[in-house]
Motif scaffolding. Structure first.
Motif, PDB file in Angstrom:
ATOM      1  N   ALA A  57     -25.190  39.669  35.168  1.00 30.12           N
ATOM      2  CA  ALA A  57     -24.573  40.907  34.684  1.00 30.12           C
ATOM      3  C   ALA A  57     -23.216  41.331  35.161  1.00 30.12           C
ATOM      4  O   ALA A  57     -22.848  40.543  36.158  1.00 30.12           O
ATOM      5  CB  ALA A  57     -25.265  42.055  34.830  1.00 30.12           C
ATOM      6  N   TYR A  58     -22.308  41.680  34.386  1.00 30.81           N
ATOM      7  CA  TYR A  58     -20.803  41.985  34.859  1.00 30.81           C
ATOM      8  C   TYR A  58     -20.695  43.394  34.079  1.00 30.81           C
ATOM      9  O   TYR A  58     -20.749  43.600  32.833  1.00 30.81           O
ATOM     10  CB  TYR A  58     -19.935  41.088  34.772  1.00 30.81           C
ATOM     11  N   VAL A  59     -19.597  44.084  34.372  1.00 37.11           N
ATOM     12  CA  VAL A  59     -18.628  45.052  34.006  1.00 37.11           C
ATOM     13  C   VAL A  59     -17.397  44.965  34.759  1.00 37.11           C
ATOM     14  O   VAL A  59     -17.438  45.371  35.884  1.00 37.11           O
ATOM     15  CB  VAL A  59     -19.430  46.470  33.767  1.00 37.11           C
ATOM     16  N   VAL A  60     -16.412  45.130  34.074  1.00 40.60           N
ATOM     17  CA  VAL A  60     -14.942  45.576  34.407  1.00 40.60           C
ATOM     18  C   VAL A  60     -14.509  46.931  34.122  1.00 40.60           C
ATOM     19  O   VAL A  60     -14.536  47.070  32.758  1.00 40.60           O
ATOM     20  CB  VAL A  60     -14.062  44.248  33.934  1.00 40.60           C
ATOM     21  N   MET A  61     -14.412  47.759  35.223  1.00 42.69           N
ATOM     22  CA  MET A  61     -14.084  48.964  35.050  1.00 42.69           C
ATOM     23  C   MET A  61     -12.315  49.168  35.145  1.00 42.69           C
ATOM     24  O   MET A  61     -12.035  48.081  35.716  1.00 42.69           O
ATOM     25  CB  MET A  61     -14.786  49.946  35.804  1.00 42.69           C
ATOM     26  N   HIS A 146     -24.483  47.967  33.111  1.00 37.79           N
ATOM     27  CA  HIS A 146     -24.366  48.113  31.722  1.00 37.79           C
ATOM     28  C   HIS A 146     -23.828  49.572  31.343  1.00 37.79           C
ATOM     29  O   HIS A 146     -23.114  49.671  30.746  1.00 37.79           O
ATOM     30  CB  HIS A 146     -25.309  47.276  30.643  1.00 37.79           C
ATOM     31  N   ALA A 147     -24.653  50.340  32.123  1.00 38.69           N
ATOM     32  CA  ALA A 147     -24.427  51.932  31.933  1.00 38.69           C
ATOM     33  C   ALA A 147     -23.265  52.242  32.418  1.00 38.69           C
ATOM     34  O   ALA A 147     -22.758  53.513  31.974  1.00 38.69           O
ATOM     35  CB  ALA A 147     -25.713  52.763  32.178  1.00 38.69           C
ATOM     36  N   ASN A 148     -22.540  51.685  33.439  1.00 32.62           N
ATOM     37  CA  ASN A 148     -21.385  52.447  34.177  1.00 32.62           C
ATOM     38  C   ASN A 148     -20.215  52.837  33.217  1.00 32.62           C
ATOM     39  O   ASN A 148     -19.934  53.975  33.466  1.00 32.62           O
ATOM     40  CB  ASN A 148     -20.996  51.066  35.076  1.00 32.62           C
ATOM     41  N   LEU A 154     -16.398  56.533  28.833  1.00 33.71           N
ATOM     42  CA  LEU A 154     -15.580  55.356  28.230  1.00 33.71           C
ATOM     43  C   LEU A 154     -15.932  54.948  26.943  1.00 33.71           C
ATOM     44  O   LEU A 154     -15.239  54.275  26.118  1.00 33.71           O
ATOM     45  CB  LEU A 154     -15.157  54.048  29.060  1.00 33.71           C
ATOM     46  N   CYS A 155     -17.271  54.865  26.816  1.00 40.52           N
ATOM     47  CA  CYS A 155     -17.874  54.565  25.405  1.00 40.52           C
ATOM     48  C   CYS A 155     -19.314  55.486  25.413  1.00 40.52           C
ATOM     49  O   CYS A 155     -19.681  56.081  26.280  1.00 40.52           O
ATOM     50  CB  CYS A 155     -18.216  53.230  25.439  1.00 40.52           C
ATOM     51  N   ILE A 156     -19.944  55.464  24.159  1.00 45.73           N
ATOM     52  CA  ILE A 156     -21.229  56.048  23.950  1.00 45.73           C
ATOM     53  C   ILE A 156     -22.303  55.161  24.171  1.00 45.73           C
ATOM     54  O   ILE A 156     -23.226  55.319  24.920  1.00 45.73           O
ATOM     55  CB  ILE A 156     -21.206  56.296  22.252  1.00 45.73           C
ATOM     56  N   ARG A 157     -22.145  53.782  23.662  1.00 45.18           N
ATOM     57  CA  ARG A 157     -23.104  52.827  23.923  1.00 45.18           C
ATOM     58  C   ARG A 157     -22.519  51.676  24.802  1.00 45.18           C
ATOM     59  O   ARG A 157     -21.464  51.093  24.400  1.00 45.18           O
ATOM     60  CB  ARG A 157     -23.557  52.170  22.533  1.00 45.18           C
ATOM     61  N   SER A 158     -23.367  51.171  25.575  1.00 46.12           N
ATOM     62  CA  SER A 158     -22.841  50.069  26.413  1.00 46.12           C
ATOM     63  C   SER A 158     -22.368  48.879  25.765  1.00 46.12           C
ATOM     64  O   SER A 158     -21.315  48.389  26.272  1.00 46.12           O
ATOM     65  CB  SER A 158     -24.017  49.859  27.618  1.00 46.12           C
ATOM     66  N   ILE A 159     -23.119  48.769  24.590  1.00 44.15           N
ATOM     67  CA  ILE A 159     -22.340  47.414  24.130  1.00 44.15           C
ATOM     68  C   ILE A 159     -21.142  47.678  23.292  1.00 44.15           C
ATOM     69  O   ILE A 159     -20.576  46.642  22.923  1.00 44.15           O
ATOM     70  CB  ILE A 159     -23.555  46.981  22.820  1.00 44.15           C
ATOM     71  N   SER A 165     -21.135  42.547  29.974  1.00 40.47           N
ATOM     72  CA  SER A 165     -22.138  41.621  29.642  1.00 40.47           C
ATOM     73  C   SER A 165     -23.105  42.398  28.664  1.00 40.47           C
ATOM     74  O   SER A 165     -24.069  41.632  28.182  1.00 40.47           O
ATOM     75  CB  SER A 165     -22.945  40.788  30.747  1.00 40.47           C
ATOM     76  N   ALA A 166     -22.971  43.673  28.375  1.00 36.52           N
ATOM     77  CA  ALA A 166     -24.014  44.277  27.518  1.00 36.52           C
ATOM     78  C   ALA A 166     -24.080  43.828  26.012  1.00 36.52           C
ATOM     79  O   ALA A 166     -25.365  43.318  25.678  1.00 36.52           O
ATOM     80  CB  ALA A 166     -23.757  45.899  27.622  1.00 36.52           C
ATOM     81  N   LEU A 167     -22.994  43.522  25.497  1.00 31.82           N
ATOM     82  CA  LEU A 167     -23.034  43.012  24.129  1.00 31.82           C
ATOM     83  C   LEU A 167     -23.836  41.435  24.144  1.00 31.82           C
ATOM     84  O   LEU A 167     -24.474  41.208  23.542  1.00 31.82           O
ATOM     85  CB  LEU A 167     -21.840  43.021  23.559  1.00 31.82           C
TER      86      LEU A 167
END
Length: 190
Positions: A57-61, A146-148, A154-159, A165-167
């Motif tokens: 998993a990853y997220v770039v904030m 994914h929830a970050n 910044l968004c409603i749904r993580s995808i 990587s949520a999508l």
């Protein structure tokens, strides 16, 4: 004056996943442009090949990154993995800014007590590294990562957050970067 910095102790344990978090220099939003986010994904992908780890998993904030990975080799160095990712992004950023926006270099300027100046993309220090080996905590971390963007508004749904990587988890092949979902340990229920 003594420089007090928190030290990050890294445990390179075979079979452990690593939840890594690291921030941009002075928590500035250096990752708020698509260009710098893509540099981040490119660096993670190259490091995955060079250091033989599975990306879970990853997220770039805008001002920090979360990555959950699991080395495939018994002998590895999480510090080397982090260094290869961060150094690649730093080099690309400094090269780009020097050529296309030299005035922005001042935002990256790190003045030391001895008077020396360097340019930084990342905050000094190793960031945060948490070893995970129990499946339920690994799945909790994937959900947390994914929830970050949702928690930040910044968004409603993580995808819907492109730089996550949520999508890819929801619709394999539709995300920006492959995750190694087949190697993630299953929970007792799944």
């Amino acid at each position: 004056m003594t420089d007090f910095r928190k030290s990050c102790r890294r445990l390179n344990e075979p079979g452990h996943a690593h939840a890594l978090t690291f921030s941009c220099f002075q928590r500035r939003p250096f990752l708020s442009r698509d260009r710098s986010c893509q540099w981040m994904l490119d660096a993670i992908d190259r490091s995955r090949d060079a250091h033989h780890f599975d990306l879970w998993a990853y997220v770039v904030m805008p001002e920090h990154v979360h990555i959950l990975l699991c080395p495939r080799e018994r002998e590895y160095s999480i510090s080397s993995i982090l260094n290869s990712i961060k150094k690649s992004v730093t080099n690309r950023a400094i090269r780009f800014v020097s050529q296309h926006a030299p005035g922005f270099l001042a935002q990256m300027e790190d003045r030391r007590h001895d008077g020396s100046i360097s340019h930084r993309f990342w905050q000094r220090g190793g960031g945060y590294d948490r070893n995970l080996f129990e499946p339920r905590y690994i799945w909790q971390m994937i959900e947390y990562i994914h929830a970050n963007p949702c928690r930040r508004g910044l968004c409603i749904r993580s995808i819907d957050w492109r730089w996550s990587s949520a999508l890819e988890w929801e619709c394999p092949g539709r995300g920006l970067m492959r995750v190694d979902r087949e190697s993630v340990p299953r929970t007792m229920q799944g």
